[in-house]
Design a protein around this motif. Structure first.
Motif, PDB file in Angstrom:
ATOM      1  N   GLU A   1      -3.658   7.340  -4.505  1.00 21.60           N
ATOM      2  CA  GLU A   1      -2.212   7.565  -4.502  1.00 21.60           C
ATOM      3  C   GLU A   1      -1.583   7.118  -5.832  1.00 21.60           C
ATOM      4  N   PHE A   2      -2.314   6.317  -6.582  1.00 23.14           N
ATOM      5  CA  PHE A   2      -1.728   5.680  -7.762  1.00 23.14           C
ATOM      6  C   PHE A   2      -2.167   6.286  -9.093  1.00 23.14           C
ATOM      7  N   THR A   3      -3.240   7.102  -9.052  1.00 22.46           N
ATOM      8  CA  THR A   3      -3.730   7.684 -10.303  1.00 22.46           C
ATOM      9  C   THR A   3      -3.103   9.051 -10.555  1.00 22.46           C
ATOM     10  N   ASP A   4      -2.944   9.374 -11.839  1.00 21.66           N
ATOM     11  CA  ASP A   4      -2.336  10.664 -12.171  1.00 21.66           C
ATOM     12  C   ASP A   4      -3.328  11.823 -12.049  1.00 21.66           C
ATOM     13  N   HIS A   5      -4.619  11.499 -11.838  1.00 20.22           N
ATOM     14  CA  HIS A   5      -5.616  12.545 -11.611  1.00 20.22           C
ATOM     15  C   HIS A   5      -5.994  12.642 -10.138  1.00 20.22           C
ATOM     16  N   GLY A   6      -5.520  11.698  -9.343  1.00 16.75           N
ATOM     17  CA  GLY A   6      -5.708  11.781  -7.891  1.00 16.75           C
ATOM     18  C   GLY A   6      -7.061  11.343  -7.368  1.00 16.75           C
ATOM     19  N   HIS A   7      -7.957  10.876  -8.248  1.00 16.24           N
ATOM     20  CA  HIS A   7      -9.240  10.389  -7.752  1.00 16.24           C
ATOM     21  C   HIS A   7      -9.087   8.964  -7.206  1.00 16.24           C
ATOM     22  N   CYS A   8     -10.050   8.578  -6.395  1.00 18.82           N
ATOM     23  CA  CYS A   8      -9.995   7.265  -5.746  1.00 18.82           C
ATOM     24  C   CYS A   8     -10.362   6.127  -6.692  1.00 18.82           C
TER      25      CYS A   8
ATOM     26  N   ASP B   1      -0.482   6.602 -13.287  1.00 16.89           N
ATOM     27  CA  ASP B   1      -1.185   6.644 -14.576  1.00 16.89           C
ATOM     28  C   ASP B   1      -2.687   6.747 -14.338  1.00 16.89           C
ATOM     29  N   ALA B   2      -3.449   6.729 -15.423  1.00 16.70           N
ATOM     30  CA  ALA B   2      -4.886   6.995 -15.320  1.00 16.70           C
ATOM     31  C   ALA B   2      -5.633   5.917 -14.550  1.00 16.70           C
ATOM     32  N   VAL B   3      -5.104   4.687 -14.579  1.00 19.16           N
ATOM     33  CA  VAL B   3      -5.827   3.586 -13.914  1.00 19.16           C
ATOM     34  C   VAL B   3      -5.129   3.072 -12.651  1.00 19.16           C
ATOM     35  N   GLY B   4      -4.037   3.720 -12.283  1.00 20.67           N
ATOM     36  CA  GLY B   4      -3.361   3.334 -11.040  1.00 20.67           C
ATOM     37  C   GLY B   4      -2.701   1.977 -11.089  1.00 20.67           C
ATOM     38  N   SER B   5      -2.063   1.663 -12.226  1.00 20.24           N
ATOM     39  CA  SER B   5      -1.490   0.320 -12.435  1.00 20.24           C
ATOM     40  C   SER B   5      -0.554  -0.146 -11.316  1.00 20.24           C
ATOM     41  N   ALA B   6       0.193   0.787 -10.747  1.00 17.99           N
ATOM     42  CA  ALA B   6       1.191   0.401  -9.741  1.00 17.99           C
ATOM     43  C   ALA B   6       0.540  -0.277  -8.531  1.00 17.99           C
ATOM     44  N   ALA B   7      -0.761  -0.052  -8.372  1.00 21.92           N
ATOM     45  CA  ALA B   7      -1.461  -0.649  -7.230  1.00 21.92           C
ATOM     46  C   ALA B   7      -1.568  -2.161  -7.365  1.00 21.92           C
TER      47      ALA B   7
ATOM     48  N   GLN C   1      -2.417  14.288  -6.496  1.00 19.78           N
ATOM     49  CA  GLN C   1      -2.547  14.999  -7.773  1.00 19.78           C
ATOM     50  C   GLN C   1      -3.967  15.557  -7.949  1.00 19.78           C
ATOM     51  N   LEU C   2      -4.776  15.432  -6.916  1.00 19.40           N
ATOM     52  CA  LEU C   2      -6.200  15.762  -7.054  1.00 19.40           C
ATOM     53  C   LEU C   2      -6.461  17.250  -7.275  1.00 19.40           C
ATOM     54  N   LYS C   3      -7.293  17.523  -8.285  1.00 17.25           N
ATOM     55  CA  LYS C   3      -7.864  18.862  -8.434  1.00 17.25           C
ATOM     56  C   LYS C   3      -9.358  18.659  -8.260  1.00 17.25           C
ATOM     57  N   GLY C   4      -9.991  19.605  -7.577  1.00 14.21           N
ATOM     58  CA  GLY C   4     -11.414  19.400  -7.332  1.00 14.21           C
ATOM     59  C   GLY C   4     -11.633  18.688  -6.003  1.00 14.21           C
ATOM     60  N   ASP C   5     -12.668  17.889  -5.929  1.00 10.62           N
ATOM     61  CA  ASP C   5     -12.983  17.264  -4.644  1.00 10.62           C
ATOM     62  C   ASP C   5     -13.548  15.860  -4.853  1.00 10.62           C
ATOM     63  N   ARG C   6     -13.932  15.222  -3.749  1.00  9.60           N
ATOM     64  CA  ARG C   6     -14.415  13.846  -3.804  1.00  9.60           C
ATOM     65  C   ARG C   6     -15.887  13.760  -3.424  1.00  9.60           C
ATOM     66  N   ARG C   7     -16.613  14.837  -3.674  1.00 12.25           N
ATOM     67  CA  ARG C   7     -17.984  14.903  -3.159  1.00 12.25           C
ATOM     68  C   ARG C   7     -18.978  13.985  -3.847  1.00 12.25           C
ATOM     69  N   THR C   8     -18.609  13.411  -5.000  1.00 12.23           N
ATOM     70  CA  THR C   8     -19.546  12.463  -5.613  1.00 12.23           C
ATOM     71  C   THR C   8     -19.408  11.056  -5.024  1.00 12.23           C
ATOM     72  N   TYR C   9     -18.379  10.848  -4.219  1.00 13.95           N
ATOM     73  CA  TYR C   9     -18.305   9.525  -3.574  1.00 13.95           C
ATOM     74  C   TYR C   9     -18.206   9.567  -2.057  1.00 13.95           C
TER      75      TYR C   9
END
Ligand code: PBG
Length: 327
Positions: free
Chosen positions: A124-131, A86-92, A213-221
């Motif tokens: 791994e837990f978010t539906d958008h794939g960001h950290c 989900d959006a906030v990675g609840s399963a974590a 699920q990531l689209k894009g990249d992680r360059r802001t972090y």
């Protein structure tokens, strides 16, 4: 005719001579095996871009951990792949979530005979794939993410992890995690900080490994590949925030960073030989272009020589087997 006075070749004459004069040695105790456990699997599932690496079931994960103990590995680093995101990675945060359950299972299997490490990150837990979690404009919200990491860390410590690996590159994450652990009665749980983690193309196969699920990249972090001085800043911040071990990641294209960090860090230094580094060597070896065993050994030796006290590598088990044979 004049002859050289100095002959460095004398120390290379026999295998015994080379063994005696080796400046860098490898031992199973400094190798850490990263592993993937996927919720709902009944059979281990191969990761195509990482030949030889699988997404584990509970059963095969326990076996891998037991094998790691018998080979004398230093540790195991757990990554979980949940069935539902989900959006906030609840399963974590769920004590019955895939990663927390896996930590408990591995702890039940090996106790304190192996350092059990786990990934503190939401990708791994978010539906958008960001950290981390996103704010209204879609960018990764540092401070609310860090609050979730703190809770995630406590959940993992409660599940039985000895050492936590925050890999999300959020500012202040080590402080938040350390405070939450201490307040929650987990003062002894250690933190291995992914301090200098670069935005890298070599994470490619990991995306398949965790079904990202990531689209894009992680360059802001994550850090820019060209930045060297900034790595020291990141390491110093993590040390001030209470990191017990600092890490450089990836390893092979960042050996200068590793040497810089090793020169200043008063704590052990780790390096992560990542999925793409694994895949490149496996692919070249599969084509018969390089000697697989020699290339693997040399790659990890180089990471050690550059300054890593310990190395996370998908070859940890196999390397340990070779090191045993050599003795
Ligand atoms: C993020 C994370 C990543 C890896 C470990 N932790 C991927 C990323 O930052 O995009 C990569 C490991 C590898 O490539 O082997 N939680």
């Amino acid at each position: 005719m004049s002859f050289p006075e100095h002959r460095p070749r004398r120390l290379r004459t026999t295998p015994a001579m080379r063994r005696l004069t080796a400046e860098t040695r490898m031992a199973p105790a400094e190798l850490i095996l990263p592993v993937f456990i996927r919720e709902g699997l009944t059979q281990p599932r191969p990761i195509l871009s990482m030949p030889g690496v699988v997404q584990h079931t509970t059963e095969t994960l326990r076996r891998a951990a037991a094998e790691a103990v018998s080979l004398g590995l230093g540790g195991i680093m757990l990554f979980g792949i949940p069935e539902v995101r989900d959006a906030v990675g609840s399963a974590a945060l769920d004590p019955n979530g895939v990663l927390n359950k896996a930590i408990a299972d591995v702890r039940a299997e090996v106790g304190d005979d192996l350092v059990i490490m786990s990934d503190v990150c939401l990708d791994e837990f978010t539906d958008h794939g960001h950290c981390g979690v996103l704010d209204s404009d879609g960018s990764v919200d540092n401070d609310s993410t860090v609050e979730i990491y703190a809770q995630m860390a406590v959940a993992q410590a409660e599940a039985g992890a000895h050492m936590l690996g925050p890999s999300g590159m959020m500012d202040g994450q080590i402080t938040a995690i350390r405070k939450a652990l201490d307040a929650g009665g987990h003062a002894e749980t250690a933190v291995i900080a992914y301090s200098a983690k670069y935005a890298s193309a070599f994470y490619g196969p990991f995306r398949e490994a965790v079904d990202s699920q990531l689209k894009g990249d992680r360059r802001t972090y994550q850090m820019d590949a060209g930045n060297r001085r900034e790595a020291i800043r990141e390491v110093e911040l993590d040390l001030a925030e209470g990191a017990d071990i600092v890490m450089v990641k990836p390893a092979m294209s960042y050996l200068d960073i590793l040497a810089d960090v090793a020169a200043i860090a008063p704590v052990p230094v780790a390096a992560y030989q990542i999925s793409g580094e694994y895949a490149m060597i496996e692919a070249a070896a599969a084509n018969g272009w390089i000697d697989r065993r020699a290339a693997i050994s040399e790659s990890v030796l180089g990471i050690r020589r550059a300054g890593a006290d310990m190395v996370l590598t998908y070859w940890a088990t196999e390397l340990a087997t070779w090191l045993k044979e050599a003795r």
